[in-house]
Design an enzyme around this catalytic site. Structure first.
Site, PDB file in Angstrom:
ATOM      1  N   ASP A 253       0.556  -1.103   0.120  1.00 24.88           N
ATOM      2  CA  ASP A 253       0.256   0.024  -0.334  1.00 24.88           C
ATOM      3  C   ASP A 253       1.035   1.355  -0.514  1.00 24.88           C
ATOM      4  OD1 ASP A 253       0.936  -0.146   2.567  1.00 24.88           O
ATOM      5  OD2 ASP A 253      -1.032   0.187   3.551  1.00 24.88           O
ATOM      6  N   SER A 254       2.476   1.342  -0.291  1.00 28.10           N
ATOM      7  CA  SER A 254       3.042   2.209  -0.111  1.00 28.10           C
ATOM      8  C   SER A 254       3.002   2.745  -1.455  1.00 28.10           C
ATOM      9  CB  SER A 254       4.804   1.930   0.146  1.00 28.10           C
ATOM     10  OG  SER A 254       4.540   0.252  -0.662  1.00 28.10           O
TER      11      SER A 254
ATOM     12  N   ASP B 166      -1.082  -6.653   0.365  1.00 34.37           N
ATOM     13  CA  ASP B 166      -1.011  -5.346   1.088  1.00 34.37           C
ATOM     14  C   ASP B 166      -2.752  -5.331   1.442  1.00 34.37           C
ATOM     15  OD1 ASP B 166      -0.169  -4.606   3.459  1.00 34.37           O
ATOM     16  OD2 ASP B 166       0.931  -2.913   2.392  1.00 34.37           O
TER      17      ASP B 166
ATOM     18  N   LYS C 289      -1.818  -9.420   3.186  1.00 33.64           N
ATOM     19  CA  LYS C 289      -0.243  -8.894   4.485  1.00 33.64           C
ATOM     20  C   LYS C 289      -1.321  -7.781   5.170  1.00 33.64           C
ATOM     21  CE  LYS C 289       3.211  -5.905   3.868  1.00 33.64           C
ATOM     22  NZ  LYS C 289       2.514  -4.553   4.940  1.00 33.64           N
TER      23      LYS C 289
ATOM     24  N   GLU D  54      -1.160  -5.503   8.946  1.00 30.20           N
ATOM     25  CA  GLU D  54      -0.286  -4.786   9.695  1.00 30.20           C
ATOM     26  C   GLU D  54      -1.171  -4.892  11.128  1.00 30.20           C
ATOM     27  OE1 GLU D  54       0.403  -0.732   9.247  1.00 30.20           O
ATOM     28  OE2 GLU D  54       1.278  -1.342   6.809  1.00 30.20           O
TER      29      GLU D  54
ATOM     30  N   GLU E 241       9.539  -4.077  10.261  1.00 30.93           N
ATOM     31  CA  GLU E 241       9.636  -2.814   9.956  1.00 30.93           C
ATOM     32  C   GLU E 241      11.172  -1.629  10.631  1.00 30.93           C
ATOM     33  OE1 GLU E 241       6.937  -0.686   6.958  1.00 30.93           O
ATOM     34  OE2 GLU E 241       8.254   0.943   7.106  1.00 30.93           O
TER      35      GLU E 241
HETATM   36  O1  KIV Z   1       3.784  -1.578   1.449  1.00 32.91           O
HETATM   37  C1  KIV Z   1       5.323  -1.761   2.014  1.00 32.91           C
HETATM   38  O2  KIV Z   1       5.358  -0.910   0.405  1.00 32.91           O
HETATM   39  C2  KIV Z   1       5.022  -2.323   2.788  1.00 32.91           C
HETATM   40  C3  KIV Z   1       6.401  -2.277   2.879  1.00 32.91           C
HETATM   41  C4  KIV Z   1       7.286  -1.265   2.962  1.00 32.91           C
HETATM   42  C5  KIV Z   1       6.968  -3.612   3.449  1.00 32.91           C
HETATM   43  O3  KIV Z   1       4.374  -2.987   3.975  1.00 32.91           O
END
Ligand code: KIV
Length: 259
Positions: free
Chosen positions: A43-44, A82, A111, A113, A177
């Protein structure tokens, strides 16, 4: 070409470093797929591609579009989706969204968090057949700052406890992280699933970076990023050249036209 499985990933713990990168597009996926065990559709992308201030504005529909492209062009790597902010607020919502995501994108896992507060959700998803990757330490969706974690005893104890609880909830790997090296080392030595570090030292079972960061295509670079090249300046140089060619009528030349 053999597709990477969870079994392959688990078997690398304490043996071979697990190579991971992010991808948001078909072309990036096609390239990183040749070299990575895991591709994360992170989600980055909210910050990297869309210029958002943080990842909290990212919508699940946006992630689905990017993930479809990535999955379509990844033949070998294990592709992880994510889950964006507020899409897994309780186990029922999490399952509904995860099921939709897997059905539409064909990604191999999701994934999430969080620490012990999401253990129930992870256990529920795993029981329902959804493979889950954890993410502890600095949590971009909820952290109030982007500073290194684990510097004070309270924080260190919390992250270690999160690692233990998340690793026992059924995840196949955990992203750690931006934590101190000694904490990442202790977690990796203690838990049975692989740890994937980002700003968490070489004492992790694998490493992940945002691809645009390591290629020099981002706006900001945390200390933990190694920039392998500077695609931004290469892009600028060539865009400038194109502008000059157009203005001087050097482009298109005879090679680029139909007669
Ligand atoms: O969103 C993302 O790219 C991430 C990585 C930085 C692990 O969660």
């Amino acid at each position: 070409m053999k597709k990477i499985t969870i079994k392959n990933i688990l078997s690398k713990k304490n043996k071979t470093p697990i190579v991971c990168l992010t991808a948001y597009s078909a072309i990036t996926a096609k390239i990183v797929d040749k070299y990575c065990d895991i591709i994360l559709v992170g989600d980055s992308l909210g910050m990297v591609l869309y210029g958002m201030k943080n990842t909290r504005e990212v919508k699940i529909e946006t992630m689905i579009l990017h993930a479809k492209a990535v999955k379509m062009f990844s033949r070998r790597s294990f592709v992880v989706f994510d889950m964006p902010y507020k899409t897994y607020t309780n186990k029922i919502t999490a399952y509904k969204n995860a099921k939709k995501v897997i059905k539409l994108t064909k990604c191999d896992a999701i994934k999430l968090e969080g620490g012990k507060e999401i253990v129930g959700t992870i256990k529920y998803l795993v029981k329902k057949g959804i493979p889950v990757m954890g993410h502890i330490g600095l949590l971009p969706q909820t952290s109030s700052n982007f500073k290194v974690k684990g510097k004070n005893t309270l924080q260190e104890k919390k992250i270690f406890k999160d690692a233990l609880e998340i690793s026992n909830s059924g995840v196949f790997a955990i992203v750690i992280e931006c934590v101190l090296e000694k904490l990442a080392k202790k977690i990796t030595k203690t838990i049975s699933v692989p740890t994937i570090g980002i700003g968490a030292s070489r004492y992790c079972d694998g490493q992940i970076l945002v691809t645009e960061d390591m290629l020099g295509l981002s706006e900001k670079y945390p200390k933990f990023v190694k920039r392998y090249t500077n695609l931004s300046s290469l892009m600028e140089k060539n865009v400038k050249k194109y502008m000059q060619d157009v203005k001087m009528r050097k482009f298109p030349s005879a090679k680029n036209i139909y007669r």
